[in-house]
Scaffold this motif. Structure first.
Motif: not given
Length: 142
Positions: A25-26, A28-30, A32-35, A37, A53
């Protein structure tokens, strides 16, 4: 005919890397935050992996809610990789051989970029460019 472009010419940089013990989950957050995959996974012993991803989502779905799943347990290690000087044809063949949509781009044993299938398709769509032409891709969603 394709102009001679190296894998590093098309790879996304700077590299977003995480530790293998990071929970999925961490990671996935990275992403998302960095845009991005794909993440490079780097361990203390120098081992380098690659996680997408899709890898993270499959892992979370398989283990949730039983336990926290780590990036290291989900990544390809050793990661599919090419040398920075390798042509994009070599990178494409490496992706096919590894049955993946991304490879790490290495120079002198260090990760210098992540090259994805989207990068290769984009380069075909944009047409030939001058060899050595380099565009920094940061947070572009590949």
């Amino acid at each position: 005919m394709t102009s001679r472009r190296s894998s590093l010419d098309l790879a996304s940089t700077p590299v977003v890397a995480v530790r293998p013990e990071l929970d999925a989950m961490g990671a996935l957050y990275e992403m998302y935050a960095r845009e991005v995959h794909h993440l490079a996974v780097v361990a203390d012993d120098g081992a380098v992996g690659l996680v997408s991803t899709a890898d993270l989502l499959r892992g979370i779905a398989a283990w949730y809610p039983k336990t926290v799943v780590t990036v290291g347990s989900l990544c390809s290690m050793p990661a599919p990789a090419v040398e920075a000087s390798d042509g994009i044809e070599v990178a494409a063949q490496s992706m096919i051989d590894a049955r993946t949509d991304g490879v790490l781009v290495m120079r002198n044993g260090c990760v210098r970029g992540v090259l994805t299938a989207v990068d290769l398709v984009r380069s075909i769509a944009q047409g030939p460019s001058e060899p050595g032409e380099r565009v920094e891709h940061e947070g572009r969603g590949d």
